[in-house]
Motif scaffolding. Structure first.
Motif, PDB file in Angstrom:
ATOM      1  N   PHE A   3       0.855  -1.189   0.000  1.00  0.00           N
ATOM      2  CA  PHE A   3       0.000   0.000   0.000  1.00  0.00           C
ATOM      3  C   PHE A   3       0.891   1.240   0.000  1.00  0.00           C
ATOM      4  CE2 PHE A   3      -2.072   3.359   2.507  1.00  0.00           C
ATOM      5  CZ  PHE A   3      -3.249   3.532   1.791  1.00  0.00           C
ATOM      6  N   VAL A   4       0.509   2.238  -0.799  1.00  0.00           N
ATOM      7  CA  VAL A   4       1.274   3.479  -0.896  1.00  0.00           C
ATOM      8  C   VAL A   4       0.341   4.655  -0.662  1.00  0.00           C
ATOM      9  CG1 VAL A   4       2.580   4.987  -2.443  1.00  0.00           C
ATOM     10  CG2 VAL A   4       2.995   2.532  -2.480  1.00  0.00           C
ATOM     11  N   GLN A   5       0.813   5.604   0.125  1.00  0.00           N
ATOM     12  CA  GLN A   5       0.044   6.829   0.351  1.00  0.00           C
ATOM     13  C   GLN A   5       0.830   8.026  -0.182  1.00  0.00           C
ATOM     14  OE1 GLN A   5      -0.804   8.573   4.430  1.00  0.00           O
ATOM     15  NE2 GLN A   5      -2.877   7.993   3.805  1.00  0.00           N
ATOM     16  N   LEU A   6       0.145   8.864  -0.965  1.00  0.00           N
ATOM     17  CA  LEU A   6       0.730  10.096  -1.476  1.00  0.00           C
ATOM     18  C   LEU A   6       0.195  11.262  -0.661  1.00  0.00           C
ATOM     19  CD1 LEU A   6       0.348   9.610  -5.351  1.00  0.00           C
ATOM     20  CD2 LEU A   6       2.113   8.715  -3.828  1.00  0.00           C
ATOM     21  N   ILE A   7       1.101  12.064  -0.137  1.00  0.00           N
ATOM     22  CA  ILE A   7       0.722  13.250   0.640  1.00  0.00           C
ATOM     23  C   ILE A   7       1.170  14.470  -0.156  1.00  0.00           C
ATOM     24  CG2 ILE A   7       0.912  14.442   2.846  1.00  0.00           C
ATOM     25  CD1 ILE A   7       1.818  11.746   4.047  1.00  0.00           C
ATOM     26  N   ASP A   8       0.215  15.238  -0.626  1.00  0.00           N
ATOM     27  CA  ASP A   8       0.469  16.378  -1.509  1.00  0.00           C
ATOM     28  C   ASP A   8       0.254  17.663  -0.715  1.00  0.00           C
ATOM     29  OD1 ASP A   8       0.231  18.434  -3.487  1.00  0.00           O
ATOM     30  OD2 ASP A   8      -0.236  16.905  -4.983  1.00  0.00           O
ATOM     31  N   CYS A   9       1.294  18.486  -0.613  1.00  0.00           N
ATOM     32  CA  CYS A   9       1.148  19.700   0.188  1.00  0.00           C
ATOM     33  C   CYS A   9       1.945  20.854  -0.411  1.00  0.00           C
ATOM     34  CB  CYS A   9       1.592  19.457   1.628  1.00  0.00           C
ATOM     35  SG  CYS A   9       3.374  19.244   1.826  1.00  0.00           S
ATOM     36  N   ARG A  10       1.589  22.044   0.024  1.00  0.00           N
ATOM     37  CA  ARG A  10       2.325  23.258  -0.334  1.00  0.00           C
ATOM     38  C   ARG A  10       2.782  23.927   0.956  1.00  0.00           C
ATOM     39  NH1 ARG A  10       1.806  24.635  -5.600  1.00  0.00           N
ATOM     40  NH2 ARG A  10       0.213  23.502  -6.782  1.00  0.00           N
ATOM     41  N   THR A  11       4.054  24.321   0.964  1.00  0.00           N
ATOM     42  CA  THR A  11       4.587  24.962   2.156  1.00  0.00           C
ATOM     43  C   THR A  11       5.777  25.839   1.791  1.00  0.00           C
ATOM     44  OG1 THR A  11       5.525  24.600   4.361  1.00  0.00           O
ATOM     45  CG2 THR A  11       6.118  23.011   2.671  1.00  0.00           C
ATOM     46  N   SER A  12       5.916  26.925   2.523  1.00  0.00           N
ATOM     47  CA  SER A  12       7.102  27.776   2.404  1.00  0.00           C
ATOM     48  C   SER A  12       8.040  27.528   3.580  1.00  0.00           C
ATOM     49  CB  SER A  12       6.679  29.251   2.369  1.00  0.00           C
ATOM     50  OG  SER A  12       5.902  29.569   3.521  1.00  0.00           O
ATOM     51  N   ARG A  13       7.721  26.485   4.361  1.00  0.00           N
ATOM     52  CA  ARG A  13       8.486  26.191   5.579  1.00  0.00           C
ATOM     53  C   ARG A  13       8.973  24.735   5.553  1.00  0.00           C
ATOM     54  NH1 ARG A  13       4.232  28.064  10.084  1.00  0.00           N
ATOM     55  NH2 ARG A  13       6.018  27.696  11.489  1.00  0.00           N
ATOM     56  N   PHE A  14       9.543  24.352   4.415  1.00  0.00           N
ATOM     57  CA  PHE A  14       9.926  22.945   4.265  1.00  0.00           C
ATOM     58  C   PHE A  14      11.009  22.534   5.256  1.00  0.00           C
ATOM     59  CE2 PHE A  14      12.606  19.575   2.501  1.00  0.00           C
ATOM     60  CZ  PHE A  14      11.662  18.563   2.420  1.00  0.00           C
ATOM     61  N   VAL A  39      10.387  12.000  -0.452  1.00  0.00           N
ATOM     62  CA  VAL A  39       9.793  13.322  -0.591  1.00  0.00           C
ATOM     63  C   VAL A  39      10.353  13.960  -1.857  1.00  0.00           C
ATOM     64  CG1 VAL A  39       9.507  15.616   0.416  1.00  0.00           C
ATOM     65  CG2 VAL A  39       9.547  13.597   1.901  1.00  0.00           C
ATOM     66  N   GLY A  40       9.456  14.451  -2.709  1.00  0.00           N
ATOM     67  CA  GLY A  40       9.874  15.103  -3.943  1.00  0.00           C
ATOM     68  C   GLY A  40       9.391  16.540  -3.995  1.00  0.00           C
ATOM     69  N   LYS A  41      10.215  17.404  -4.608  1.00  0.00           N
ATOM     70  CA  LYS A  41       9.840  18.810  -4.781  1.00  0.00           C
ATOM     71  C   LYS A  41       9.545  19.083  -6.245  1.00  0.00           C
ATOM     72  CE  LYS A  41      12.972  22.135  -4.562  1.00  0.00           C
ATOM     73  NZ  LYS A  41      13.949  23.122  -4.029  1.00  0.00           N
ATOM     74  N   ASP A  42       8.457  19.767  -6.496  1.00  0.00           N
ATOM     75  CA  ASP A  42       8.036  20.117  -7.847  1.00  0.00           C
ATOM     76  C   ASP A  42       9.080  21.043  -8.481  1.00  0.00           C
ATOM     77  OD1 ASP A  42       6.740  21.012 -10.145  1.00  0.00           O
ATOM     78  OD2 ASP A  42       4.778  21.073  -9.173  1.00  0.00           O
ATOM     79  N   ARG A  43       9.617  20.657  -9.637  1.00  0.00           N
ATOM     80  CA  ARG A  43      10.646  21.466 -10.291  1.00  0.00           C
ATOM     81  C   ARG A  43      10.102  22.810 -10.771  1.00  0.00           C
ATOM     82  NH1 ARG A  43      15.329  18.763 -12.015  1.00  0.00           N
ATOM     83  NH2 ARG A  43      15.534  20.251 -13.724  1.00  0.00           N
ATOM     84  N   ILE A  50       5.544  16.512  -2.593  1.00  0.00           N
ATOM     85  CA  ILE A  50       4.773  15.270  -2.514  1.00  0.00           C
ATOM     86  C   ILE A  50       5.607  14.238  -1.768  1.00  0.00           C
ATOM     87  CG2 ILE A  50       3.729  13.355  -3.786  1.00  0.00           C
ATOM     88  CD1 ILE A  50       3.065  15.273  -6.015  1.00  0.00           C
ATOM     89  N   GLU A  51       5.016  13.670  -0.733  1.00  0.00           N
ATOM     90  CA  GLU A  51       5.673  12.583  -0.005  1.00  0.00           C
ATOM     91  C   GLU A  51       5.000  11.271  -0.386  1.00  0.00           C
ATOM     92  OE1 GLU A  51       7.144  11.203   4.447  1.00  0.00           O
ATOM     93  OE2 GLU A  51       5.628  12.792   4.267  1.00  0.00           O
ATOM     94  N   ILE A  52       5.818  10.267  -0.671  1.00  0.00           N
ATOM     95  CA  ILE A  52       5.337   8.932  -1.026  1.00  0.00           C
ATOM     96  C   ILE A  52       5.769   7.984   0.082  1.00  0.00           C
ATOM     97  CG2 ILE A  52       5.346   7.114  -2.778  1.00  0.00           C
ATOM     98  CD1 ILE A  52       6.394   9.274  -4.750  1.00  0.00           C
ATOM     99  N   VAL A  53       4.796   7.374   0.743  1.00  0.00           N
ATOM    100  CA  VAL A  53       5.089   6.494   1.880  1.00  0.00           C
ATOM    101  C   VAL A  53       4.572   5.092   1.558  1.00  0.00           C
ATOM    102  CG1 VAL A  53       4.919   6.180   4.368  1.00  0.00           C
ATOM    103  CG2 VAL A  53       4.743   8.486   3.396  1.00  0.00           C
TER     104      VAL A  53
END
Length: 235
Positions: A3-14, A39-43, A50-53
């Motif tokens: 099982f994989v969970q994708l967590i999609d978020c926006r933050t200026s405080r990474f 954890v990947g950052k949008d280019r 997006i974090e993939i767990v």
């Protein structure tokens, strides 16, 4: 089922979020059920992450979610996001470890009966081989082909893959070699003996997905003993 969970978020405080995740990893040591996280950052958007767990199953993911440490960190994580993160839950229906597959194909190819098939689809032209039984490293795909032909000329080579572990650009393969000694091997004439040998090979892959470097460890002393090339040990 994995099982994989994708967590999609926006933050200026990474940076703060990253430290928060380090805290969660430390606090849940020995209790968490997640097996892999990326954890990947949008280019095109530096605030989009997006974090993939990965978990062994959905049920294990729920166990992880129910940890009190997870609940605490989640609330703190939401506070660091510019907006509410979104979650996507996925059952894995295909999981192909491409480098491991290529490594397996190499051993299958070397064990092919008849003429050795081309290796250029598997190996880089500049392949670098480290084998402690050779005085010098073998450099180049053509040289590696000659090395393989030397073994194939002495034995009807067969490999059984016992285990594989992949990480980043490397694949470790634990294998068992089986063959009948039907040709000259290191000056030893054919004995007709059926022999086995165990070993481990680590392959490094290049950016094109080809095998670029290899490190071998195997029981060559045991092989020579089985071929009768060593005097029996005195007791």
């Amino acid at each position: 089922m994995t099982f994989v969970q994708l967590i999609d978020c926006r933050t200026s405080r990474f940076d703060e979020m990253d430290r928060l995740m380090d805290t969660w990893v430390e606090q849940t040591r020995g209790k968490r059920t997640a097996t892999h996280a990326v954890v990947g950052k949008d280019r095109s958007d530096a605030s989009h992450f997006i974090e993939i767990v990965e978990f062994p199953s959905y049920e294990e993911a729920m166990r992880n979610s129910n940890l009190p440490e997870t609940d605490t960190v989640f609330r703190e994580l939401v506070a660091l996001c510019d907006e509410m993160p979104t979650f996507t839950d996925l059952d894995v229906v295909r999981d192909e470890k491409l480098y491991a597959t290529t490594a397996r194909q190499f051993f299958e190819t070397v064990g092919t009966a008849g003429e050795l098939p081309p290796l250029n689809g598997l190996m880089a032209e500049s392949y670098h081989d480290h084998d402690p039984s050779n005085e010098q490293d073998v450099i180049g795909m053509d040289a590696m082909r000659r090395e393989a032909d030397m073994w194939r000329g002495a034995f009807d080579v067969r490999f059984t893959i016992e285990d594989q572990i992949s990480e980043d650009d490397r694949v470790c393969t634990r294998w068992t070699f089986t063959g009948t000694h039907h040709g000259d091997f290191m000056g030893l004439p054919p004995t007709g003996r059926e022999v086995t040998m165990t070993g481990t090979t680590v392959f490094r892959f290049d950016d094109d997905g080809k095998i670029a470097e290899g490190w071998w460890q195997y029981d060559r002393l045991g092989l020579m003993s089985r071929l009768g090339a060593l005097d029996p040990l005195e007791t």
